[in-house]
Scaffold this active site. Structure first.
Site, PDB file in Angstrom:
ATOM      1  NE  ARG A  88      -0.235   0.654   2.690  1.00 52.38           N
ATOM      2  CZ  ARG A  88       1.240   0.971   2.136  1.00 52.38           C
ATOM      3  NH1 ARG A  88       0.781   0.636   0.820  1.00 52.38           N
ATOM      4  NH2 ARG A  88       1.968   1.375   2.928  1.00 52.38           N
ATOM      5  NE  ARG A 160      16.048  -4.255   0.934  1.00 57.65           N
ATOM      6  CZ  ARG A 160      14.675  -3.635   0.857  1.00 57.65           C
ATOM      7  NH1 ARG A 160      15.399  -2.615   0.940  1.00 57.65           N
ATOM      8  NH2 ARG A 160      13.677  -3.792   0.687  1.00 57.65           N
ATOM      9  NE  ARG A 171       7.588  -4.623  -2.142  1.00 57.56           N
ATOM     10  CZ  ARG A 171       8.593  -3.300  -2.181  1.00 57.56           C
ATOM     11  NH1 ARG A 171       9.806  -3.461  -2.932  1.00 57.56           N
ATOM     12  NH2 ARG A 171       8.295  -2.435  -2.585  1.00 57.56           N
TER      13      ARG A 171
END
Length: 215
Positions: A88, A160, A171
């Site tokens: 990542r 959601r 994000r």
């Protein structure tokens, strides 16, 4: 073919990874799946990971790398693998390269599925899921025939709570800060391959195959 899959949330990485596993007969190695399996099985690394998670801490890189090392010892990785979810950041990429050099399975390609920010935002904030059958629609790209009604089973569709613009935007910012530098990392090694992640799934898969043929 040994691939690190790169791309922001909503870029379609998971879908393409599944297609590539069948084409190249190689497994998709998701670090999230490895962690869950190790914790469930109660392995030594799984117990260490569970202790960290129970304490509210991040699972350390050395635990994740240990799980990857164990996974690469299985027979189905002999033809290669697709790594999804790790590395990542560039520090993790350097540690991964060191591990893979030890086991003589170096990464051949950093494959970027590239999608513009605005498209990602619509893909993620527009998701609608069926409460009954789990079918997924998108209010912008693949809307249901009737508002909030599933085309498949007639069940109720829901949005959601965390698929809102603020949460999704955060994000994507985290991705840009931490993961996007990996693009430069693999480009510097002449291992980066890039495809446009917008369009028909089959066309994107074919574009990926064309890029991988140059590796």
């Amino acid at each position: 073919m040994r691939i690190v899959l790169l791309g922001a949330p909503g870029s379609g990485k998971g879908t393409q990874a599944q297609r590539l596993t069948g084409i190249y007969n190689i497994p998709q190695i998701s670090t999230g799946d490895l962690l869950r399996a190790a914790v469930s099985a109660g392995t030594e690394l799984g117990l260490r990971a569970k202790a960290a998670m129970d304490a509210g801490a991040l699972v350390s890189d050395d635990i994740v790398l240990g799980m990857i090392r164990e996974r690469l010892q299985q027979d189905d990785t002999q033809n290669g693998f697709i790594l999804d979810g790790f590395p990542r950041n560039t520090a993790q990429a350097e540690s991964l390269d060191a591990l893979l050099a030890e086991v003589d399975q170096p990464i051949q390609c950093g494959l970027l599925i590239d999608v513009d920010f605005d498209v990602l935002l619509k893909r993620l904030t527009g998701r609608l899921s069926c409460k009954q059958c789990g079918a997924v629609f998108n209010r912008y790209f693949s809307p249901p025939q009737l508002d909030d009604v599933c085309d498949v089973c007639g069940g109720e569709l829901y949005h959601r709570a965390d698929d809102n613009e603020e949460t999704i935007g955060n994000r994507l910012k985290v991705y840009e800060q931490n993961t996007a530098p990996l693009i430069q990392y693999y480009a510097a090694q002449n291992k980066l391959r890039k495809v446009n992640g917008v369009g028909e799934m089959e066309a994107i898969t074919q574009a990926i195959q064309a890029e991988l043929a140059t590796v």
